[in-house]
Design an enzyme around this catalytic site. Structure first.
Site, PDB file in Angstrom:
ATOM      1  N   LYS A 143      -5.668  10.525   0.983  1.00  0.00           N
ATOM      2  CA  LYS A 143      -5.506   9.282   1.898  1.00  0.00           C
ATOM      3  C   LYS A 143      -6.912   8.766   1.294  1.00  0.00           C
ATOM      4  CE  LYS A 143      -6.048   7.146   6.321  1.00  0.00           C
ATOM      5  NZ  LYS A 143      -6.312   7.385   7.770  1.00  0.00           N
TER       6      LYS A 143
ATOM      7  N   VAL B  61      -5.610   0.402   3.406  1.00  0.00           N
ATOM      8  CA  VAL B  61      -5.732  -1.049   3.252  1.00  0.00           C
ATOM      9  C   VAL B  61      -6.679  -1.468   2.314  1.00  0.00           C
ATOM     10  CG1 VAL B  61      -6.565  -3.344   4.575  1.00  0.00           C
ATOM     11  CG2 VAL B  61      -4.573  -1.538   5.363  1.00  0.00           C
TER      12      VAL B  61
ATOM     13  N   GLU C  10       0.799  -1.214   0.008  1.00  0.00           N
ATOM     14  CA  GLU C  10       0.083   0.117   0.161  1.00  0.00           C
ATOM     15  C   GLU C  10       0.826   1.330   0.067  1.00  0.00           C
ATOM     16  OE1 GLU C  10      -1.252   1.763   3.467  1.00  0.00           O
ATOM     17  OE2 GLU C  10      -1.317   0.202   4.654  1.00  0.00           O
TER      18      GLU C  10
ATOM     19  N   ASP D 271     -16.175   5.818  15.017  1.00  0.00           N
ATOM     20  CA  ASP D 271     -15.068   5.875  14.242  1.00  0.00           C
ATOM     21  C   ASP D 271     -14.466   4.494  13.920  1.00  0.00           C
ATOM     22  OD1 ASP D 271     -12.891   6.028  12.676  1.00  0.00           O
ATOM     23  OD2 ASP D 271     -11.780   7.808  13.898  1.00  0.00           O
TER      24      ASP D 271
ATOM     25  N   SER E 132     -12.853   1.921  11.113  1.00  0.00           N
ATOM     26  CA  SER E 132     -12.040   1.976   9.767  1.00  0.00           C
ATOM     27  C   SER E 132     -12.942   0.992   8.613  1.00  0.00           C
ATOM     28  CB  SER E 132     -10.606   1.422   9.940  1.00  0.00           C
ATOM     29  OG  SER E 132     -10.024   1.296   8.549  1.00  0.00           O
ATOM     30  N   ALA E 133     -12.984   1.617   7.551  1.00  0.00           N
ATOM     31  CA  ALA E 133     -13.500   0.953   6.403  1.00  0.00           C
ATOM     32  C   ALA E 133     -12.851  -0.102   5.922  1.00  0.00           C
ATOM     33  CB  ALA E 133     -13.538   1.834   5.227  1.00  0.00           C
ATOM     34  N   ASP E 134     -11.515  -0.286   6.567  1.00  0.00           N
ATOM     35  CA  ASP E 134     -10.878  -1.607   6.223  1.00  0.00           C
ATOM     36  C   ASP E 134     -11.354  -2.771   6.893  1.00  0.00           C
ATOM     37  OD1 ASP E 134      -8.553   0.139   5.528  1.00  0.00           O
ATOM     38  OD2 ASP E 134      -7.298  -0.402   7.266  1.00  0.00           O
TER      39      ASP E 134
ATOM     40  N   LYS F 275      -3.976  -1.997  14.810  1.00  0.00           N
ATOM     41  CA  LYS F 275      -2.812  -1.043  15.349  1.00  0.00           C
ATOM     42  C   LYS F 275      -3.068  -0.938  17.010  1.00  0.00           C
ATOM     43  CE  LYS F 275      -1.812   1.709  11.308  1.00  0.00           C
ATOM     44  NZ  LYS F 275      -3.023   1.506  10.659  1.00  0.00           N
TER      45      LYS F 275
HETATM   46  N1  PSU Z   1       0.174   0.192   8.478  1.00  0.00           N
HETATM   47  C1  PSU Z   1       0.974   0.903   9.063  1.00  0.00           C
HETATM   48  N2  PSU Z   1       0.904   2.466   8.983  1.00  0.00           N
HETATM   49  C2  PSU Z   1       0.051   2.791   8.242  1.00  0.00           C
HETATM   50  C3  PSU Z   1      -1.164   1.977   7.928  1.00  0.00           C
HETATM   51  C4  PSU Z   1      -1.066   0.649   7.677  1.00  0.00           C
HETATM   52  O1  PSU Z   1       2.152   0.335   9.199  1.00  0.00           O
HETATM   53  O2  PSU Z   1      -0.230   4.324   8.404  1.00  0.00           O
HETATM   54  C5  PSU Z   1      -2.293   2.880   7.400  1.00  0.00           C
HETATM   55  C6  PSU Z   1      -3.058   1.850   6.388  1.00  0.00           C
HETATM   56  O3  PSU Z   1      -3.449   2.415   5.191  1.00  0.00           O
HETATM   57  C7  PSU Z   1      -4.539   1.387   6.830  1.00  0.00           C
HETATM   58  C8  PSU Z   1      -4.716   3.114   7.787  1.00  0.00           C
HETATM   59  O4  PSU Z   1      -5.450   1.265   5.972  1.00  0.00           O
HETATM   60  O5  PSU Z   1      -3.402   3.121   8.352  1.00  0.00           O
HETATM   61  C9  PSU Z   1      -5.557   3.125   8.633  1.00  0.00           C
HETATM   62  O6  PSU Z   1      -6.415   4.298   8.381  1.00  0.00           O
HETATM   63  P1  PSU Z   1      -7.588   4.552   9.432  1.00  0.00           P
HETATM   64  O7  PSU Z   1      -7.673   4.259  10.827  1.00  0.00           O
HETATM   65  O8  PSU Z   1      -7.949   5.855   9.058  1.00  0.00           O
HETATM   66  O9  PSU Z   1      -8.820   3.667   8.650  1.00  0.00           O
END
Ligand code: PSU
Length: 306
Positions: free
Chosen positions: A89, A109, A28, A141, A143-145, A162
């Protein structure tokens, strides 16, 4: 190579590998533009690509450049992306809009899974997926992941959700949507910078060939969606939970005090963690991404063998 109705370009080596049925690993670009500072982001992107090559697969870093989906970037494109300041993003909702506007965008992702699937790539390596944010009962909140994993048939290799997230709630959402969360090599679910989240993993498979087979069986059964493979960070690179937890609390408190919301939350927290750990969180992040790339290669090789 261009698809008739979609501006999608495969780099020559990705196109060649895919048409020969050779292993390809998608990577990604949000991790480059929003996940790490320059120049470590560029160095990491390059190291991950060479790690993939060294382990027998072709890397396909994905980004939207001038409204075209690029699957496999040149060295110059990677460098431009790593230095760019105004890259969007992109997730499922904004990906087509960015293409229509002929904009530049980094794929999360979710968006990387969509583009990888369009290109015919079955495996994707990243750092950590997005999930249910802490306080989601108020903010909603999520994530769409997570929903992408429920509908797009790509096997995603990550070091867990994370640790800045609400991990139990993230697992609940994945379970509701029928997403297999499979840990490799241990019974505890890993939590990105730490090997052990303190939570048992729902599923465990230690053999990459079985991981590929499970995906093939899903598809044969007509089950939608992909798989989340959680791969613990290498022992020597981990920051143990007891040590990282107070830092996460401090980063979250900063985000709340500054009123950070929506798409900015994850990049803000990763940057705050970098500052608060004096760079250690980034060193761990790089180590875990490289480790995930190696496992993704073994899975891609198993897929290629059929
Ligand atoms: N993995 C990492 N660092 C990142 C990401 C993944 O080590 O920054 C990114 C990915 O693109 C993932 C995004 O989809 O963080 C999550 O963002 P959000 O929580 O806004 O969905």
């Amino acid at each position: 190579m261009t698809l008739p109705d979609l501006p999608l370009i495969l780099s020559p080596d990705v196109a060649q590998a895919l048409s020969a049925g050779q292993p390809v690993v998608a990577l990604e670009s949000t991790i480059i533009t929003h996940g790490m500072p320059y120049p470590q982001n560029l160095e990491t992107a390059r190291r991950v690509e060479s790690e993939v090559r060294a382990h027998g697969a072709t890397p396909a870093t994905i980004a939207i450049l001038g409204g075209t989906v690029h699957v496999g970037l040149t060295s110059d494109q990677l460098e431009a992306l790593a230095q760019a300041k105004d890259v969007a993003k992109l997730s499922r909702a904004d990906l087509p809009v960015c293409i229509a506007r002929k904009g530049n965008g980094a794929t999360t992702v979710a968006a990387t899974m969509i583009c990888a699937h369009l290109a015919g790539i079955k495996v994707f390596a990243t750092g950590g997926i997005g999930g249910v944010h802490r306080g989601a009962s108020e903010t909603f909140d999520i994530s769409a992941d997570l929903l992408e994993l429920a509908q797009t048939p790509v096997t995603v290799v990550a070091a867990g959700p994370k640790a800045i997230l609400d991990i139990p709630k993230t697992l609940e959402v994945l379970e509701t949507h029928g997403v297999p969360v499979i840990t490799v090599g241990q019974d505890a679910l890993p939590a990105f910078w730490s090997r052990d989240s303190g939570i048992a993993t729902p599923l465990r498979l230690d053999d990459p060939a079985l991981i590929a087979q499970a995906a093939q069986i899903r598809q044969a059964m007509g089950l939608k969606g992909g798989q989340l493979i959680t791969n613990p960070i290498p022992r020597e690179a981990e920051i143990a939970r007891a040590e990282i937890d107070p830092v996460i609390e401090a980063a979250l408190a900063e985000a709340t005090a500054k009123g950070i919301g929506a798409k900015e939350v994850t990049p803000f927290l990763l940057d705050a963690m970098f500052r608060l750990t004096e760079g250690r969180s980034l060193i761990a992040n790089i180590a875990l991404v490289l480790n995930n790339a190696r496992l993704a290669c073994a899975i891609a090789i198993a897929f290629a063998k059929g």
